[in-house]
Design a protein around this motif. Structure first.
Motif, PDB file in Angstrom:
ATOM      1  N   ILE A   1      61.998   6.224  41.582  1.00 18.67           N
ATOM      2  CA  ILE A   1      61.957   4.766  41.714  1.00 18.67           C
ATOM      3  C   ILE A   1      61.909   4.114  40.338  1.00 18.67           C
ATOM      4  CG2 ILE A   1      60.635   2.814  42.618  1.00 18.67           C
ATOM      5  CD1 ILE A   1      59.647   4.670  44.833  1.00 18.67           C
ATOM      6  N   GLY A   2      61.103   4.671  39.453  1.00 17.71           N
ATOM      7  CA  GLY A   2      61.031   4.141  38.098  1.00 17.71           C
ATOM      8  C   GLY A   2      62.367   4.214  37.373  1.00 17.71           C
ATOM      9  N   ALA A   3      63.090   5.307  37.580  1.00 15.18           N
ATOM     10  CA  ALA A   3      64.403   5.455  36.950  1.00 15.18           C
ATOM     11  C   ALA A   3      65.378   4.413  37.476  1.00 15.18           C
ATOM     12  CB  ALA A   3      64.945   6.860  37.187  1.00 15.18           C
ATOM     13  N   ILE A   4      65.325   4.139  38.781  1.00  7.72           N
ATOM     14  CA  ILE A   4      66.210   3.124  39.360  1.00  7.72           C
ATOM     15  C   ILE A   4      65.901   1.749  38.769  1.00  7.72           C
ATOM     16  CG2 ILE A   4      66.802   1.919  41.499  1.00  7.72           C
ATOM     17  CD1 ILE A   4      66.341   4.594  42.956  1.00  7.72           C
ATOM     18  N   LEU A   5      64.614   1.433  38.639  1.00  4.17           N
ATOM     19  CA  LEU A   5      64.223   0.162  38.024  1.00  4.17           C
ATOM     20  C   LEU A   5      64.744   0.069  36.588  1.00  4.17           C
ATOM     21  CD1 LEU A   5      60.534  -0.242  39.242  1.00  4.17           C
ATOM     22  CD2 LEU A   5      62.491  -1.651  39.900  1.00  4.17           C
ATOM     23  N   GLN A   6      64.602   1.158  35.850  1.00  2.83           N
ATOM     24  CA  GLN A   6      65.052   1.165  34.460  1.00  2.83           C
ATOM     25  C   GLN A   6      66.565   0.978  34.370  1.00  2.83           C
ATOM     26  OE1 GLN A   6      63.003   1.551  31.536  1.00  2.83           O
ATOM     27  NE2 GLN A   6      64.923   0.798  30.678  1.00  2.83           N
ATOM     28  N   LEU A   7      67.301   1.591  35.286  1.00  4.07           N
ATOM     29  CA  LEU A   7      68.751   1.440  35.282  1.00  4.07           C
ATOM     30  C   LEU A   7      69.156   0.000  35.599  1.00  4.07           C
ATOM     31  CD1 LEU A   7      69.883   4.741  37.048  1.00  4.07           C
ATOM     32  CD2 LEU A   7      70.089   4.161  34.625  1.00  4.07           C
TER      33      LEU A   7
ATOM     34  N   ALA B   1      43.443   5.422  30.116  1.00  2.00           N
ATOM     35  CA  ALA B   1      42.966   5.034  31.441  1.00  2.00           C
ATOM     36  C   ALA B   1      43.706   5.767  32.553  1.00  2.00           C
ATOM     37  CB  ALA B   1      43.097   3.517  31.614  1.00  2.00           C
ATOM     38  N   VAL B   2      45.048   5.768  32.505  1.00  6.64           N
ATOM     39  CA  VAL B   2      45.797   6.384  33.603  1.00  6.64           C
ATOM     40  C   VAL B   2      45.667   7.900  33.580  1.00  6.64           C
ATOM     41  CG1 VAL B   2      47.416   4.463  33.798  1.00  6.64           C
ATOM     42  CG2 VAL B   2      47.955   6.356  32.277  1.00  6.64           C
ATOM     43  N   THR B   3      45.564   8.490  32.401  1.00  2.07           N
ATOM     44  CA  THR B   3      45.403   9.942  32.331  1.00  2.07           C
ATOM     45  C   THR B   3      44.049  10.356  32.893  1.00  2.07           C
ATOM     46  OG1 THR B   3      46.807  10.045  30.364  1.00  2.07           O
ATOM     47  CG2 THR B   3      45.421  11.944  30.819  1.00  2.07           C
ATOM     48  N   ALA B   4      42.992   9.627  32.532  1.00  4.85           N
ATOM     49  CA  ALA B   4      41.662   9.952  33.047  1.00  4.85           C
ATOM     50  C   ALA B   4      41.592   9.761  34.557  1.00  4.85           C
ATOM     51  CB  ALA B   4      40.614   9.087  32.351  1.00  4.85           C
TER      52      ALA B   4
ATOM     53  N   THR C   1      50.368   2.178  40.039  1.00  5.90           N
ATOM     54  CA  THR C   1      50.041   1.230  38.974  1.00  5.90           C
ATOM     55  C   THR C   1      51.085   1.260  37.875  1.00  5.90           C
ATOM     56  OG1 THR C   1      47.668   1.364  39.399  1.00  5.90           O
ATOM     57  CG2 THR C   1      48.333   0.623  37.214  1.00  5.90           C
ATOM     58  N   GLU C   2      51.434   2.453  37.417  1.00  5.49           N
ATOM     59  CA  GLU C   2      52.430   2.567  36.349  1.00  5.49           C
ATOM     60  C   GLU C   2      53.772   1.999  36.786  1.00  5.49           C
ATOM     61  OE1 GLU C   2      51.426   6.265  33.523  1.00  5.49           O
ATOM     62  OE2 GLU C   2      51.866   6.844  35.580  1.00  5.49           O
ATOM     63  N   LEU C   3      54.155   2.274  38.032  1.00 11.42           N
ATOM     64  CA  LEU C   3      55.438   1.800  38.527  1.00 11.42           C
ATOM     65  C   LEU C   3      55.476   0.273  38.611  1.00 11.42           C
ATOM     66  CD1 LEU C   3      58.196   2.607  39.686  1.00 11.42           C
ATOM     67  CD2 LEU C   3      57.127   2.689  41.940  1.00 11.42           C
ATOM     68  N   VAL C   4      54.457  -0.307  39.221  1.00  9.99           N
ATOM     69  CA  VAL C   4      54.429  -1.763  39.400  1.00  9.99           C
ATOM     70  C   VAL C   4      54.316  -2.483  38.057  1.00  9.99           C
ATOM     71  CG1 VAL C   4      53.103  -3.678  40.372  1.00  9.99           C
ATOM     72  CG2 VAL C   4      53.520  -1.625  41.735  1.00  9.99           C
ATOM     73  N   CYS C   5      53.477  -1.967  37.181  1.00  7.06           N
ATOM     74  CA  CYS C   5      53.290  -2.627  35.888  1.00  7.06           C
ATOM     75  C   CYS C   5      54.522  -2.494  35.000  1.00  7.06           C
ATOM     76  CB  CYS C   5      52.050  -2.066  35.194  1.00  7.06           C
ATOM     77  SG  CYS C   5      50.505  -2.495  36.038  1.00  7.06           S
ATOM     78  N   GLN C   6      55.206  -1.351  35.087  1.00  9.24           N
ATOM     79  CA  GLN C   6      56.468  -1.204  34.364  1.00  9.24           C
ATOM     80  C   GLN C   6      57.478  -2.227  34.859  1.00  9.24           C
ATOM     81  OE1 GLN C   6      58.719   2.290  35.384  1.00  9.24           O
ATOM     82  NE2 GLN C   6      59.898   2.279  33.485  1.00  9.24           N
ATOM     83  N   ALA C   7      57.556  -2.394  36.173  1.00  6.06           N
ATOM     84  CA  ALA C   7      58.470  -3.386  36.738  1.00  6.06           C
ATOM     85  C   ALA C   7      58.079  -4.796  36.302  1.00  6.06           C
ATOM     86  CB  ALA C   7      58.465  -3.290  38.267  1.00  6.06           C
ATOM     87  N   GLY C   8      56.769  -5.058  36.224  1.00  2.00           N
ATOM     88  CA  GLY C   8      56.315  -6.373  35.772  1.00  2.00           C
ATOM     89  C   GLY C   8      56.715  -6.662  34.337  1.00  2.00           C
ATOM     90  N   GLY C   9      56.597  -5.670  33.468  1.00  2.00           N
ATOM     91  CA  GLY C   9      57.015  -5.849  32.079  1.00  2.00           C
ATOM     92  C   GLY C   9      58.501  -6.123  31.971  1.00  2.00           C
ATOM     93  N   MET C  10      59.309  -5.377  32.739  1.00  2.00           N
ATOM     94  CA  MET C  10      60.754  -5.592  32.704  1.00  2.00           C
ATOM     95  C   MET C  10      61.117  -6.970  33.234  1.00  2.00           C
ATOM     96  SD  MET C  10      62.149  -1.939  34.105  1.00  2.00           S
ATOM     97  CE  MET C  10      61.761  -0.391  33.272  1.00  2.00           C
ATOM     98  N   ALA C  11      60.452  -7.387  34.318  1.00  2.00           N
ATOM     99  CA  ALA C  11      60.766  -8.687  34.910  1.00  2.00           C
ATOM    100  C   ALA C  11      60.444  -9.820  33.936  1.00  2.00           C
ATOM    101  CB  ALA C  11      59.981  -8.865  36.213  1.00  2.00           C
TER     102      ALA C  11
ATOM    103  N   LEU D   1      54.212  -5.587  27.261  1.00  2.00           N
ATOM    104  CA  LEU D   1      53.800  -6.254  28.491  1.00  2.00           C
ATOM    105  C   LEU D   1      53.470  -5.243  29.585  1.00  2.00           C
ATOM    106  CD1 LEU D   1      56.417  -9.160  28.552  1.00  2.00           C
ATOM    107  CD2 LEU D   1      53.954  -9.386  28.195  1.00  2.00           C
ATOM    108  N   GLY D   2      54.323  -4.229  29.744  1.00  2.00           N
ATOM    109  CA  GLY D   2      54.056  -3.209  30.756  1.00  2.00           C
ATOM    110  C   GLY D   2      52.744  -2.487  30.506  1.00  2.00           C
ATOM    111  N   ALA D   3      52.470  -2.142  29.238  1.00  2.00           N
ATOM    112  CA  ALA D   3      51.219  -1.464  28.900  1.00  2.00           C
ATOM    113  C   ALA D   3      50.018  -2.374  29.130  1.00  2.00           C
ATOM    114  CB  ALA D   3      51.260  -0.998  27.443  1.00  2.00           C
ATOM    115  N   ALA D   4      50.163  -3.664  28.795  1.00  2.00           N
ATOM    116  CA  ALA D   4      49.061  -4.606  28.995  1.00  2.00           C
ATOM    117  C   ALA D   4      48.737  -4.754  30.480  1.00  2.00           C
ATOM    118  CB  ALA D   4      49.416  -5.957  28.396  1.00  2.00           C
ATOM    119  N   TYR D   5      49.759  -4.877  31.302  1.00  2.00           N
ATOM    120  CA  TYR D   5      49.525  -4.972  32.747  1.00  2.00           C
ATOM    121  C   TYR D   5      48.832  -3.706  33.267  1.00  2.00           C
ATOM    122  CZ  TYR D   5      52.934  -8.826  32.539  1.00  2.00           C
ATOM    123  OH  TYR D   5      53.602  -9.981  32.239  1.00  2.00           O
TER     124      TYR D   5
END
Length: 485
Positions: free
Chosen positions: A27-33, A138-141, A154-164, A185-189
């Motif tokens: 899903i993340g790859a599709i968003l990135q494409l 945070a996400v690794t822990a 979380t990573e997927l949604v926040c990555q999409a938020g940064g791109m948007a 932005l993605g990291a901050a989210y």
């Protein structure tokens, strides 16, 4: 199912976690494409080349902004609250220092690259260092604490938020600067969402973890990451200095699009494999059986998947990027081969991290760097973009051979155990490449060529489906109880 409780300590648990995590990666790859398709139409090749070169400095400093903390936490045999708190402190300090360093050296970098447009982009990209290290901790822990589903979402949604958000900035005319703020932005989210969750998560208290001890081990990983980053940046720098910003933009677009699936797949391998192998290693169990299964899966993804990309990728990239990016499309087959070798090399690198074979890691990475830089330098002199694109394949291919040789000497995995998976999966990948390329030649428009390429690969896929019981990956999955025979 999570990376900390994979359903077993053996190969079956590793493969189950890998399969679960891969859905999020797809899903993340599709968003990135989709994001790539949009930005390719909003940003010219020259402007994108300046952005790509600017971000290489952030890649070089990333190991110092987050000095191996993710690897440290992933491979820890026992995660504690004090360990996480120490990682928080280190990430805040190193991130701030790296951001300040980038702001200070920006004029020098612009002069060396002879790219005035890279200055503002670099200053904006540096903001990522303020939030990315803490978000990674945070996400690794959380993943180690059994919250893999939450972290993946979380990573997927926040990555999409940064791109948007970045896409909106580009639409408002902030071109190409919107590109530079997307990662920050993605990291901050991610940090805003995962930080409070980690604070509420239950972890063992444990003994104090001094900053010096964490930096001592994680710093070693940071050093190796720096060498890797320099190696991967060398071809792009050679393109920029030898052929200019426009060629750098074409090269970078093709590299990013081709490497994206490999990066996603490796992250899932790393998250699924490293904790399970660390536990096996900590319990004194042999790594060989699990490593054989992992490399069988890795070889299938590397050769079969990237063989398909080599066949359908050129026409699909023409469709994705739109007009003006034809040079990037011609580089896809060579870059796909490099991405396949890189995936295998990185998976073996993760295994050697667990084995704590630090000397071997350094020696092999130095050999990879030398091979890559020499190939890139020769291509820059010859002004041959295709030869430049092959630099990564030459370097990581040599590195993987050296890894297998080292494992044979150490008694980890004999080459004979990997010969059949590698040969079978390579043959399937080559067939997909040839059939996809032949099909694409029948189509006129990018859409028609992409459709014909996929149809051309269909007979190969059907043969593989009919003969699946002879496929090494399928046989391993049946043996481990992942699928019914």
């Amino acid at each position: 199912m999570t990376a900390t409780n994979p359903g077993g300590s053996g190969s079956r648990g590793v493969l189950v976690v890998l399969a679960w995590n891969s859905s999020g990666a797809i899903i993340g790859a599709i968003l990135q494409l989709c994001y790539t398709a949009y930005t390719a139409r909003m940003v010219s090749p020259g402007a994108y080349g300046a952005y790509a070169v600017a971000t290489t400095l952030m890649t070089l400093l990333a190991p110092f902004a987050c000095p191996g903390l993710g690897t440290y936490l992933l491979r820890a045999e026992r995660l504690t609250q004090r360990m996480v708190r120490t990682a928080w402190k280190v990430s805040a300090a190193t991130g701030a220092v790296c951001c300040a360093v980038v702001q200070a050296v920006t004029p020098l970098c612009v002069a060396v690259w002879d790219l005035p447009d890279a200055g503002p982009l670099l200053r904006l990209a540096a903001l990522q260092a303020l939030v990315q290290p803490a978000a990674a901790v945070a996400v690794t822990a959380l993943r180690r604490l059994g919250q893999g589903r939450f972290t993946a979402l979380t990573e997927l949604v926040c990555q999409a938020g940064g791109m948007a958000t970045a896409s909106a900035l580009l639409a408002l005319g902030w071109t190409p600067y919107g590109l530079a703020v997307a990662p920050a932005l993605g990291a901050a989210y991610t940090l805003v969402v995962s930080g409070p969750r980690l604070h509420r998560a239950a972890a063992e208290d444990g003994p104090p973890v001094p900053v010096r001890s964490m930096l001592g081990l994680s710093g070693a990983f940071a050093g190796y990451s720096l060498i890797q980053s320099l190696t991967l940046s060398a071809p792009l720098w050679a393109v920029t200095r030898g052929l200019g910003a426009t060629a750098a933009g074409q090269f970078s677009r093709a590299t990013l699009t081709t490497a994206l699936p490999g990066d996603m797949l490796f992250q899932n391998f790393h998250r699924a494999v490293t904790p399970a192998l660390a536990r096996r290693n900590g319990n004194g169990l042999p790594l060989g059986p699990a490593v054989r299964d992992v490399l069988s899966a890795a070889s299938a993804l590397a050769f079969v998947f990237f063989g398909a990309i080599a066949g359908a990728g050129p026409s699909a990239l023409r469709l994705l990027l739109g007009p003006g990016w034809e040079t990037a499309c011609t580089l896809v087959p060579v870059l796909a081969l490099g991405a396949a070798f890189t995936l295998l090399y990185n998976v073996c690198y993760a295994v050697d991290e667990v084995r704590k074979a630090m000397g071997a890691l350094l020696r092999i990475q130095v050999a990879v760097s030398i091979a890559t830089v020499v190939t890139a330098a020769a291509a820059a002199v010859a002004r041959d973009l295709t030869l430049l694109a092959s630099a990564v394949a030459v370097g990581t291919g040599l590195g993987h051979l050296l890894q297998l040789r080292r494992w044979y000497r150490d008694g980890v995995v004999p080459p004979a155990a990997l010969a059949r998976p590698y040969l079978v999966h390579t043959a399937v990948g080559a067939a997909l490449w040839a059939s996809g390329s032949a099909g694409a030649s029948l189509g006129g428009t990018p859409l028609a060529a992409t459709g014909c390429s996929l149809l051309g690969m269909l007979p190969v896929a059907l043969v593989c489906l009919a003969a699946r019981r002879r496929m090494p990956l399928y046989a391993t999955a049946v043996q481990r109880g992942l699928v019914s025979p």
